[in-house]
Design a protein around this motif. Sequence first.
Motif: not given
Length: 799
Positions: A727-728, A736-737, A741-744
Motif C-alpha cells: 500500500s505504501f 489511504v484505504i 485495510c492492509l494494516f488490519a
Amino acid sequence: MSLIQLFAPNEVARSIIYRIGQLNLIQFRDLNSKVNEFQRSFVKELRRLDNVERQFNFFKKELDERGIPIKTYPYELQPIVAESEIDEHVENAQILEDRLVQLIDATESLYEKQKDLKQLKFTIQAVDHFFASNAGPAGDSNDETALLSQLESQAVSDSHSSNFISGVINREKVGTLQQILWRVLRGNLYYHSEELAEEVYDSKSKTYVRKNSFIIFSHGTIIYERIKKICESLDADLYNVDSTAEFRANQLNETNIKLVDLATVLNESENALTSELVAISRDLVKFWEVIAREKAVYQTMNLCDYDDSRKSLIAEGWIPTDEITNLTTTIKESDNSQTIPTIVNVLDTTRTPPTFHRNNKFTSAFQNICDAYGIATYREVNPGLPTIITFPFMFAIMFGDLGHGFILTLVAAMLVLNEKKIGASKLDEISEMAFTGRYILLLMGIFSMYTGLLYNDLFSKSMTLFTSGWVWPSEFELHETVYAKKVGTYIFGLDSAWHGTENALLFSNSYKMKLSVLMGYTHMSYSFIFSLVNYVYFKSPIDIIGNFIPGLFFMQGIFGYLALCIVYKWTVDWYAIQQQPPGLLNMLISMFLSPGVVAEPLYSGQAKVQTVLLVIALICVPCLLLVKPLYLKGQIEKEEREHQYQQLATEDELTSDDADEQDTAHDDDEEHEAHNFGDIMIHQVIHTIEFCLNCVSHTASYLRLWALSLAHAQLSSVLWSMTIGISFGTPGIVGVIMIVCLFAMWLSLTVVILVVMEGTSAMLHSLRLHWVESMSKYFEGEGALYEPFGFEGLLANVV
C-alpha cells in the motif's frame, strides 16, 4: 523430608486430621495397603458422604440446565465442622432431593400433558384443514372429492368416533411411515400429512422437536389395527378426532380451555421449582466444600491403623523437616483430649522420601515444565531454578523480534495484572493453560524484546538507534557492485547498515549459526556440571572419577575446542591479512578422519593441538566404559571375601549337612553377584554410547535456534512485503484505504501466525532443548512427587 508417626486418641482423631488438612503438610502413608478398601474402618461414613455428593451433583445438573448460576462469593468455614452439623447437611440434602424430585416429576408430567393437548389441537386443526380444502362444491364429478365429502358427512352410531386414523409423528420419520404403510397395505390407503405450526417441547429430551400431523384412510377393522401398530412402532402419538365438523369444533374448544388452565398451573410449578433451585444455589458451594472436606478426612483416616486396644489412631507420613514444629504446635492447640495426648514421633527410616520443591506463583509454572518430564530424585539438583532464565531465553533466540515480543509482553502483562479476577473465573482448557504460564509468557516476551534489539529487528524492519559502523560511498556508477567502508563499531546489536544489502542473509546466517553452537555448548556444559554437584552431594567418588572427569574431557576436547575456534575466528580480521577464513565444519571432520593434517590452518601449531585433543578424547571412551564397572566389581569381590571370612569363623559350629547347605548358598550368592556385575556393565556400556553420541547429536540439535530464528525473520519480512508494504506505493485516497485495510490484515496475520503459531513452535523447541539436550546430562528423574493431604482445590471441577 522427615517421616513422622502420629498417635491420636479416637475421640480427637477426626479433629486432628482435620487440622492437618488445613495445614497441607503431611503426605500420609497407607498403613492398610493389604486391606481391601471395602473392609476399612470408615467405609460406612464414606458411603454416606458419597450419597450426599451425588445429591449435590444432581442439584448442580438441574441448576446448569436452567441457567441458574451458582454463587461463588467468599464464605467462611468453621475451623472444624462438628459431626452434628455434618448430620444436618446429610439430612437436609435428602429433604431437598425429595422435594426437587417431586417438583421435577410434577413439572415433567404437566409438560407431557401440555404436549399431548397441543398435539391434539394441531391434529384437530389439520383434520379441519384437510376436509375444508378437499370438500369441493356439490355435484363435483371428482371421485376423490366426493369420497372425502361422503366420509365427513357419513353418519355412524357413535357420534364421537372417526372413520380415519390421525396423529402426530416426528418429521424425520414421515417418509419412513409412508414407505412402510405403502408396502404393508399394497397402496390400499389414502395418506395426508402437514407440518405443525410450531415446534413441540419434549420434556424427556428437554428439547423442541419438529413434528408433522397425519391422516390415514383405509378399509377394515383389521387393517386399521395394523396401521395403529405401525404408527406406534415409530413413536407416533395417535388421537381420536371426530369425523364431523361440529364435534371437532367442540373438541377444539375444550382442548384450548384445558391448555389455558394447564399453562397457569405449569407456570406456577416452574416458579416453585426455580425458587427452590435459586435457594439451593446460594449455599451449594459452601455446603459442598464442607462435605468434600469431611470425605477427604475419612479417606485419610482409612489410611491409618489402630493400636492393639483400638483406643488410638496411628498415622505415618512425610513432612518437610522445617515444618515439624508448626505441626506439633497446631496439634497441641487443637488437642482437646483430657486423658491421652496426641504424640508426634520422628522416625529413622531408610525409605526414600517424596520430592518436595517449595514454589510460589512465579516459580510454579517453571517447575511444572520440569515435573512434566519427570520428578526429580530426592535431593538431586532441581532443574526448575535455572529453567526460569534458560527457557525464555532459548525461546527468545528463536523468536527475536522487538515488535512481536512487545505484543507477547502486553498479553502476559494483562494476565499478570488481572490474575485475581481471571483466576476467580472459570476458563476453558487453553485459556487455563495460558493463565497458568502467565509468568513464563511475560519473561518470554521480555527476552524476545531484548533479542529483537540484538537482531535489530522490529516487524522485519531495522532501527538506526546508534551511529552505523559502515559508510556507503557517495559516488558510484550504475549497475556497479557497491561496497561499504567500515569506519567504526556499532554500539549494541546488529548494525542497521546490513539491512537491505545483498549479503545480509549470508552474514546473518553464518553469525546466528555459530551463536547457536556456542549457546548449545554453554547450555550443555553447565548442565553437565550439575552432575558433579549430584555426585558430590551423594558422596559418589567413583561417579566423579569414572563418569564426570572422562566425560568432561571428552566434551571439552571436541566441542569446547570447536567453540573456542569459533570465538578465535571472530577475533581475526581476515580481510586485513588477505586470507580466506577456514571452514570450521571441515576442520572438525578432518580432525577425526585425517589426524595431524590441517588443510586450512586457523592458527600455528593447530595440527599438534588437535592430535593431542583427539588422543585425550579416545582415552576417555574406555575410561567411561571400564572404570566404574571394574571398581564396583572389586567392591563385590571384597564383600564376597568378607562373607567367606564370616563363614569360616562359624564353620566349626556347623554340622556337615549345614556346611553343604552353606556351600550351596555360597554358590548361589556368586551367581547372584556375577549377574549384578553383568547388569552394571551393560548399564555402563549404554551410558557410554549414549553420552558420546549425544555430545554430537545434541550440539547439532541446537542449530534449531538458528533455523527458527531465520524462519521467523523471513516469514515476518514476507508478511510485511505481501500486505501493508504494497500500500505504501499507491498515492491518493486509494492508497489511504489500502493502508487501513492492509494494516488490519497485516496485524491479524502477525498475531495469529507470527505470535501465536510461531511462538508455540519456538516454545516447543525450547522445551525439547531443556528436556533432552540439557536435563539428560544430569537428571535422573526417579523420584515421587510430594502430595500432602489438604483441602485446597477440592471443588476445582465444580466451580
